[in-house]
Design a protein around this motif. Structure first.
Motif, PDB file in Angstrom:
ATOM      1  N   LEU A   1       1.017  -0.978  -0.117  1.00  0.00           N
ATOM      2  CA  LEU A   1      -0.259   0.179   0.159  1.00  0.00           C
ATOM      3  C   LEU A   1       1.165   1.171  -0.046  1.00  0.00           C
ATOM      4  O   LEU A   1       0.216   2.333  -0.830  1.00  0.00           O
ATOM      5  CB  LEU A   1      -0.561   0.393   1.430  1.00  0.00           C
ATOM      6  CG  LEU A   1      -1.786  -0.451   0.661  1.00  0.00           C
ATOM      7  CD1 LEU A   1      -3.209  -0.202   2.473  1.00  0.00           C
ATOM      8  CD2 LEU A   1      -2.898   0.001   0.121  1.00  0.00           C
ATOM      9  N   ILE A   2       1.848   1.192   0.390  1.00  0.00           N
ATOM     10  CA  ILE A   2       2.782   2.135   1.350  1.00  0.00           C
ATOM     11  C   ILE A   2       2.881   3.017  -0.746  1.00  0.00           C
ATOM     12  O   ILE A   2       3.287   4.188  -1.284  1.00  0.00           O
ATOM     13  CB  ILE A   2       3.547   2.038   1.986  1.00  0.00           C
ATOM     14  CG1 ILE A   2       3.600   1.599   3.488  1.00  0.00           C
ATOM     15  CG2 ILE A   2       4.832   3.545   1.844  1.00  0.00           C
ATOM     16  CD1 ILE A   2       4.159   1.669   4.152  1.00  0.00           C
ATOM     17  N   PRO A   3       4.156   2.352  -1.421  1.00  0.00           N
ATOM     18  CA  PRO A   3       4.849   2.927  -2.790  1.00  0.00           C
ATOM     19  C   PRO A   3       3.558   3.240  -3.887  1.00  0.00           C
ATOM     20  O   PRO A   3       3.639   3.669  -4.207  1.00  0.00           O
ATOM     21  CB  PRO A   3       5.507   1.420  -3.288  1.00  0.00           C
ATOM     22  CG  PRO A   3       4.947   0.280  -2.223  1.00  0.00           C
ATOM     23  CD  PRO A   3       4.828   1.193  -0.802  1.00  0.00           C
ATOM     24  N   ALA A   4       2.378   1.727  -3.543  1.00  0.00           N
ATOM     25  CA  ALA A   4       1.446   2.158  -4.561  1.00  0.00           C
ATOM     26  C   ALA A   4       0.297   3.448  -4.231  1.00  0.00           C
ATOM     27  O   ALA A   4       0.245   4.113  -4.975  1.00  0.00           O
ATOM     28  CB  ALA A   4       0.520   0.697  -4.017  1.00  0.00           C
ATOM     29  N   LEU A   5      -0.118   3.609  -3.013  1.00  0.00           N
ATOM     30  CA  LEU A   5      -0.493   5.001  -2.755  1.00  0.00           C
ATOM     31  C   LEU A   5       0.512   6.283  -3.317  1.00  0.00           C
ATOM     32  O   LEU A   5      -0.006   7.267  -3.669  1.00  0.00           O
ATOM     33  CB  LEU A   5      -0.905   5.244  -1.435  1.00  0.00           C
ATOM     34  CG  LEU A   5      -2.545   4.164  -1.216  1.00  0.00           C
ATOM     35  CD1 LEU A   5      -2.754   4.504   0.573  1.00  0.00           C
ATOM     36  CD2 LEU A   5      -3.553   4.367  -1.825  1.00  0.00           C
ATOM     37  N   SER A   6       1.326   5.988  -2.551  1.00  0.00           N
ATOM     38  CA  SER A   6       2.571   6.767  -2.718  1.00  0.00           C
ATOM     39  C   SER A   6       2.288   7.380  -4.685  1.00  0.00           C
ATOM     40  O   SER A   6       2.766   8.738  -4.817  1.00  0.00           O
ATOM     41  CB  SER A   6       3.970   7.145  -2.074  1.00  0.00           C
ATOM     42  OG  SER A   6       4.822   8.082  -2.816  1.00  0.00           O
TER      43      SER A   6
END
Lengths: 139, 510
Positions: free
Chosen positions: B376-381
């Motif tokens: 989720l962290i890199p995807a949302l970023s």
């Protein structure tokens, strides 16, 4: 002389581009090699032709003679030739590897990377679905 | 003098480690230990360079004791230094990831020397101040990446390497042609020297053709719209660690070269260039993201998203105001970390569920909650959701576009960002939410090395997002230096007197 040289560069680049548009991988490699040679000739040409004096400082002098040839393009050309040689060798090896795996070098028919995870092909045609596999296992 | 030596380490160190790992060819265990030491040392020297540059401003070093325009120069300004530092961070993450992903047979095919060779070439391209030397680093990068791409020698990888190799070689040939034209017009290859000479020259057909060929050559490297087709044709075939390092670094070298050349040698603000770059940026953003939404393979989707976001970076050059270049610099740094991370997450997904094809996986939210968080962290970023790093990058770029009244670019960018969110939500729903279509015989654990390396890069993303100010200030410095080539030239030539001395010399035939 300059005009003749320009024609030679154009001929190399044109022939190379023509070969690169082919579907046969071997022709593409030859086209790349020809085009690289055209580019190398052009670098050589960009240092201006004219002087035939080698760029060597005579014994006893401390500087080059004023009409010595420009030595920088020669160094650049040497670098470019070595690099082009290495990459041409690599692509030739790649062609051998491709021929062993696909049985031919027609680029339009080499589609292994394109088929890997392609969204335009039902997955069942590529891999046996889980149901089929179950059937095989039990039957 | 000590400061200037810092400039060389980010290139010299990986070259040394490449030689060392090549010497330890048979001893795989030793190669792994050396690699761990290597990536940590790499991070140290890269950060050290960044802090040196922050203190002193742009630095340059001349090789072989030649006076500035004649020898090869290495220059580090804020842009180069921050990219080298980011490379150090990504190299640490991917280097750890590869310890598990790269098996014995890959090491026997020379993975570790090639990896360090690639790192040296990437840093060399960032730091060099000589345009022919830039070509040489490009070729080193190409040959190392070809070896890495085909490291398993599967049919798909051979096919991918053919497409990758041919199109990139074509790009470098265009680059040589452009170099010949530039040398023929200006008589020098030193970028600082060219920055003084090229803008003074009349716009002859040779100089103009060189500019267009450079755009095409760097466009191939960066993966800009009409020239990106090698990228989604090859990146998904590579091994996961290799795909991550490619996605993080290779295209950004092309973007960096475009930024460097079109701020230093040519002026991106010129109407013809801003037209070309606006077209390139807009089409790249749109076509890339439209390609991404139909994909079912995670890494193919990410490859198209990568192409789309190259358009975001080029947008900075299309607008070419100080704010836009600040945003683009910030965006490049953010994107290197996030893209490498997402390709590693794809590797982790494949490791726990046996495939990176969305149709064949599912249920990961229940079986691998930690991986879901790490995804989720890199995807949302990537899609620009606050508080992650991507939000600030997009905010700066959109803000700059509105200030410069490039409403269409801002609109396309926001649309592409929305579609990016759609694409990554598809990964989320298919891989994490829906039930697994195939029952795995045994539950697989997420390899701890994967979790650590993904978490390291994820922490960097969160860190940039929460504490954006230092990086924004750094980007402002970088953009100010880009728009004022005098600081770059002064770093290379030193005192103004030395500049005059260089001018009085009669070219190479002194």
């Amino acid at each position: 002389m300059s005009f003749l040289y320009a024609i030679a560069v154009a001929a190399y680049a044109g022939c190379g581009l023509y070969l690169m548009l082919s579907r046969h991988f071997m022709r593409v490699i030859l086209g790349l090699a020809l085009m690289t040679n055209g580019a190398i000739l052009m670098i050589f040409f960009s240092g201006r032709l004219g002087s035939m004096m080698p760029a060597i400082i005579p014994f006893g002098d401390t500087a080059l003679a004023f009409d010595a040839a420009n030595s920088l393009p020669q160094a650049l050309v040497l670098t470019a030739i070595v690099i082009a040689f290495a990459l041409t060798a690599f692509t030739a090896v790649l062609a051998v590897a491709a021929y062993r795996r696909f049985g031919g070098l027609d680029i339009a028919r080499i589609r292994a990377a394109e088929d890997l995870g392609s969204p335009f092909k039902p997955a069942s045609r590529k891999y046996p679905s889980s149901k089929n596999r179950e059937k095989k296992r039990h039957g | 003098m000590v400061d200037q030596i810092d400039l060389v380490w980010p290139v010299l160190l990986p070259l040394g480690f490449a030689a060392l790992t090549a010497c330890l060819w048979g001893a795989i265990g030793a190669q792994r230990v050396v690699t761990i030491a290597g990536v940590i040392a790499q991070l140290y020297v890269s950060l050290r360079l960044l802090f040196t540059i922050l203190e002193t401003g742009p630095l340059a070093i001349q090789f072989g004791g030649w006076a500035p325009p004649f020898g090869i120069t290495f220059v580090a300004d804020a842009l180069a230094a921050v990219l080298v530092a980011t490379t150090g961070v990504v190299v640490l993450g991917v280097g750890l990831f590869a310890l598990y992903d790269m098996r014995q047979r890959h090491a026997h095919s020379g993975y570790y020397p090639l990896f360090f060779g690639l790192v040296a070439a990437v840093n060399g391209s960032f730091l060099t101040g000589d345009i022919f030397n830039l070509y040489v680093w490009f070729e080193i990068m190409l040959i190392a990446s070809l070896g890495l791409l085909a490291i398993s020698r599967t049919p798909a990888q051979i096919d991918g390497a053919i497409k990758y190799g041919i199109l990139n070689l074509f790009g470098t040939i265009l680059f040589i042609f452009a170099l010949a034209l530039i040398y023929g017009s200006a008589g020098t290859m030193n970028m600082a020297d060219l920055a003084r000479i090229l803008p003074e020259l009349p716009l002859t057909p040779g100089v103009a053709a060189a500019a267009l060929m450079l755009i095409a050559a760097f466009g191939v490297k960066a993966g800009a719209f009409p020239l990106f087709f090698w990228l989604p044709a090859s990146y998904h075939t590579a091994n996961f660690a290799v795909g991550a390092i490619f996605a993080g670094l290779l295209t950004k070298v092309g973007v960096y070269a475009t930024f460097r050349v079109f701020t230093l040698l040519y002026e991106a603000e010129a109407p013809v260039f801003s037209l070309v770059f606006t077209g390139l940026a807009g089409t790249t953003m749109l076509i890339g993201v439209i390609g991404a939404v139909v994909q079912t393979n995670i890494r193919r989707m990410l490859s198209f998203l990568l192409v789309s976001h190259i358009g975001n970076m080029l947008m900075g050059l299309a607008i070419a105001t100080p704010e836009a270049l600040t945003g683009a610099t910030f965006y490049i740094v953010h994107h290197i970390v996030v893209m490498a991370n997402l390709f590693m997450v794809a590797g982790a997904i494949a490791a726990v569920s046996g495939s990176d094809n969305l149709g064949r996986i599912g249920g990961l939210l229940r079986s691998q909650p930690l991986l879901a968080l790490l995804f989720l962290i890199p995807a949302l970023s990537l899609s620009g959701v606050p508080p992650f790093s991507g939000f600030w990058g997009k905010f700066l770029l959109v803000d700059a576009a509105f200030r410069a009244e490039s409403y269409w670019l801002a609109f396309i960018m926001l649309l592409a960002g929305f579609l990016t969110l759609y694409a990554v939500s598809r990964i989320w729903m298919e891989a994490f939410w829906k039930d697994a279509p195939i029952k795995l015989s045994a539950r697989r654990r997420l390899p701890p090395v994967y979790a650590v390396s993904i978490a390291v890069l994820g922490a960097v993303t969160v860190g940039i997002g929460l504490f954006a100010q230092p990086l924004v200030e750094l980007s402002i410095t970088a953009s100010a230096e880009m728009l004022d080539p005098a600081s770059y030239v002064a770093a290379v030539f030193g005192e103004p007197e030395a500049v005059r001395l260089g001018e009085s010399l009669p070219g190479e035939t002194q």
